[in-house]
Design a protein around this motif. Structure first.
Motif, short mmCIF file in Angstrom:
data_model
loop_
_atom_site.label_atom_id
_atom_site.label_comp_id
_atom_site.label_asym_id
_atom_site.label_seq_id
_atom_site.Cartn_x
_atom_site.Cartn_y
_atom_site.Cartn_z
N ARG A 283 101.27 3.50 116.31
CA ARG A 283 102.29 2.89 115.47
C ARG A 283 103.13 3.97 114.81
NH1 ARG A 283 101.14 -2.47 113.86
NH2 ARG A 283 102.47 -2.15 112.03
N ASP A 284 104.43 3.71 114.76
CA ASP A 284 105.34 4.58 113.99
C ASP A 284 105.20 6.05 114.39
OD1 ASP A 284 106.02 2.22 112.52
OD2 ASP A 284 104.26 2.56 111.25
N VAL A 285 105.27 6.33 115.69
CA VAL A 285 105.08 7.69 116.20
C VAL A 285 106.30 8.12 117.01
CG1 VAL A 285 103.62 9.20 117.60
CG2 VAL A 285 102.59 7.33 116.32
N ASP A 286 106.68 9.38 116.85
CA ASP A 286 107.78 9.95 117.61
C ASP A 286 107.23 10.73 118.80
OD1 ASP A 286 109.98 11.21 118.65
OD2 ASP A 286 110.43 12.41 116.88
N LEU A 287 107.35 10.14 120.00
CA LEU A 287 106.92 10.80 121.23
C LEU A 287 108.10 11.06 122.16
CD1 LEU A 287 103.69 8.71 122.07
CD2 LEU A 287 103.84 10.87 120.81
N ALA A 288 109.28 11.11 121.60
CA ALA A 288 110.49 11.28 122.41
C ALA A 288 110.40 12.56 123.25
CB ALA A 288 111.72 11.34 121.52
N GLY A 289 110.78 12.44 124.53
CA GLY A 289 110.80 13.59 125.42
C GLY A 289 109.49 13.90 126.11
N VAL A 290 108.45 13.13 125.84
CA VAL A 290 107.15 13.42 126.45
C VAL A 290 107.18 13.09 127.94
CG1 VAL A 290 106.13 11.12 126.07
CG2 VAL A 290 104.66 13.16 126.11
N HIS A 291 106.39 13.84 128.73
CA HIS A 291 106.26 13.61 130.17
C HIS A 291 104.80 13.31 130.46
CE1 HIS A 291 107.12 15.10 134.55
NE2 HIS A 291 106.62 13.89 134.50
N LEU A 292 104.53 12.05 130.82
CA LEU A 292 103.17 11.64 131.12
C LEU A 292 103.02 11.47 132.63
CD1 LEU A 292 102.61 8.97 128.32
CD2 LEU A 292 101.95 11.39 128.32
N GLU A 293 102.20 12.33 133.22
CA GLU A 293 101.94 12.30 134.64
C GLU A 293 100.46 12.58 134.88
OE1 GLU A 293 103.95 15.45 136.71
OE2 GLU A 293 103.73 16.84 135.02
N ASN A 294 99.98 12.31 136.08
CA ASN A 294 98.55 12.44 136.36
C ASN A 294 98.00 13.83 136.11
OD1 ASN A 294 98.16 9.77 137.06
ND2 ASN A 294 98.77 10.11 139.20
N HIS A 295 98.79 14.85 136.39
CA HIS A 295 98.32 16.23 136.21
C HIS A 295 99.04 16.89 135.03
CE1 HIS A 295 96.16 15.81 139.95
NE2 HIS A 295 97.27 15.40 140.55
N SER A 296 99.14 16.16 133.95
CA SER A 296 99.85 16.64 132.78
C SER A 296 99.11 17.80 132.11
CB SER A 296 100.02 15.50 131.77
OG SER A 296 100.56 15.96 130.57
N LYS A 297 99.86 18.79 131.66
CA LYS A 297 99.26 19.88 130.90
C LYS A 297 98.98 19.46 129.46
CE LYS A 297 101.57 23.51 133.59
NZ LYS A 297 102.51 24.67 133.53
N LEU A 298 99.61 18.38 129.05
CA LEU A 298 99.47 17.91 127.68
C LEU A 298 98.11 17.27 127.45
CD1 LEU A 298 101.08 17.55 125.00
CD2 LEU A 298 101.74 15.28 125.86
N SER B 177 97.43 -0.33 126.59
CA SER B 177 97.92 0.29 125.35
C SER B 177 98.59 -0.72 124.43
CB SER B 177 98.91 1.41 125.68
OG SER B 177 100.06 0.88 126.33
N LYS B 178 98.56 -0.39 123.14
CA LYS B 178 99.30 -1.14 122.12
C LYS B 178 100.23 -0.16 121.42
CE LYS B 178 95.95 -4.82 121.22
NZ LYS B 178 95.17 -5.55 120.17
N LEU B 179 101.52 -0.41 121.55
CA LEU B 179 102.52 0.47 120.95
C LEU B 179 103.41 -0.34 120.03
CD1 LEU B 179 103.69 2.46 124.13
CD2 LEU B 179 101.80 3.01 122.57
N TYR B 180 103.59 0.14 118.81
CA TYR B 180 104.45 -0.54 117.85
C TYR B 180 105.37 0.48 117.18
CZ TYR B 180 106.08 -3.38 113.93
OH TYR B 180 106.87 -4.05 113.03
N ASN B 181 106.66 0.29 117.32
CA ASN B 181 107.64 1.18 116.72
C ASN B 181 107.41 2.64 117.14
OD1 ASN B 181 109.92 1.74 115.11
ND2 ASN B 181 108.64 2.31 113.37
N VAL B 182 107.28 2.83 118.43
CA VAL B 182 107.07 4.16 118.99
C VAL B 182 108.36 4.63 119.67
CG1 VAL B 182 105.77 5.53 120.67
CG2 VAL B 182 104.61 3.79 119.30
N ASP B 183 108.74 5.87 119.45
CA ASP B 183 109.93 6.43 120.08
C ASP B 183 109.52 7.15 121.36
OD1 ASP B 183 112.30 7.57 120.83
OD2 ASP B 183 112.72 8.54 118.91
N TRP C 52 103.67 -3.92 123.99
CA TRP C 52 104.62 -2.99 123.39
C TRP C 52 105.63 -3.77 122.55
CZ3 TRP C 52 106.08 -0.16 128.59
CH2 TRP C 52 104.96 0.53 129.05
N ILE C 53 105.79 -3.37 121.31
CA ILE C 53 106.73 -4.03 120.41
C ILE C 53 107.59 -2.97 119.72
CG2 ILE C 53 106.98 -5.54 118.40
CD1 ILE C 53 104.26 -6.74 119.05
N LEU C 54 108.89 -3.16 119.74
CA LEU C 54 109.84 -2.25 119.08
C LEU C 54 109.70 -0.81 119.57
CD1 LEU C 54 109.65 -3.59 115.40
CD2 LEU C 54 111.60 -3.78 116.95
#
Length: 205
Positions: A33-48, A57-63, A78-80
């Motif tokens: 909730r209320d999280v800024d994840l703008a620009g993230v790259h989610l892939e199977n072999h992610s370094k993150l 997943s449940k996402l509310y007001n996520v960027d 997913w909401i907002l």
């Protein structure tokens, strides 16, 4: 956009989101909730994070603007959520509930069987894979009060799906499979908006 993507390579930044990042692991529960994840790259072999997933997943007001999502997303709520100028690439989004989300200027390649979209913006969005067969889209997908102004559907199927009270101003449909699709209310598309495909018989002008 580059700054948003580059910040995910900076440890000082990712450390501030360590709890949120860990929740993206496929074995964990993603409830953000209320999280800024703008620009993230989610892939199977992610370094993150190793083997990330947005399934269940449940996402509310996520960027998630300017993000790239190449992981499972099925059975989610997913909401907002802001997906402006994002890319969802070959993701399974089945049996999900998506409300008041912004997909403006995004590129969407997903399978959304039995998913419900409500009050979402798809303005100038590209939906489809472009050059292959009808591999993505959705069956029995429902769209309520969604805005598809200037959007492009290309090489996707939405068989037995419903578009209720949606805005199709300047929307383009190219080589899609819309067998059994129902469109009701609001601003329906015109015959001239369909190209190289069978047009639903209730579209008459």
């Amino acid at each position: 956009m580059k700054k948003l993507k580059d910040r995910w390579k900076v440890m000082e930044f990712t450390n501030t989101l360590q709890k949120e990042i860990e929740s993206l692991h496929h074995k964990n529960i993603t409830d953000l909730r209320d999280v800024d994840l703008a620009g993230v790259h989610l892939e199977n072999h992610s370094k993150l994070v190793d083997h990330p997933s947005l399934a269940h997943s449940k996402l509310y007001n996520v960027d998630l603007s300017y993000s790239i999502i190449e992981v499972p997303t099925f059975e989610s709520e997913w909401i907002l959520v802001n997906f402006t100028k994002s890319k969802i690439d070959r993701s399974l989004l089945d049996k999900s509930i998506i409300k008041q989300c912004n997909f403006r200027d995004s590129k969407l390649v997903f399978n959304a069987d039995d998913t419900v979209f409500e009050d979402c913006s798809f303005v100038s969005t590209k939906i489809g894979i472009g050059t292959y067969g009808h591999e993505y889209g959705g069956r029995r997908t429902k769209f309520y009060n969604c805005d598809f102004t200037d959007a492009v559907f290309k090489n996707v199927e939405f068989r037995a799906s419903k578009f209720i009270n949606c805005n199709f101003t300047n929307t383009t449909f190219i080589k899609c499979d819309f067998r059994g699709v129902k469109m009701e209310g609001a601003i329906l598309p015109k015959l001239s908006q369909f190209k190289d495909m069978d047009v639903p018989d209730y579209i008459t002008e």
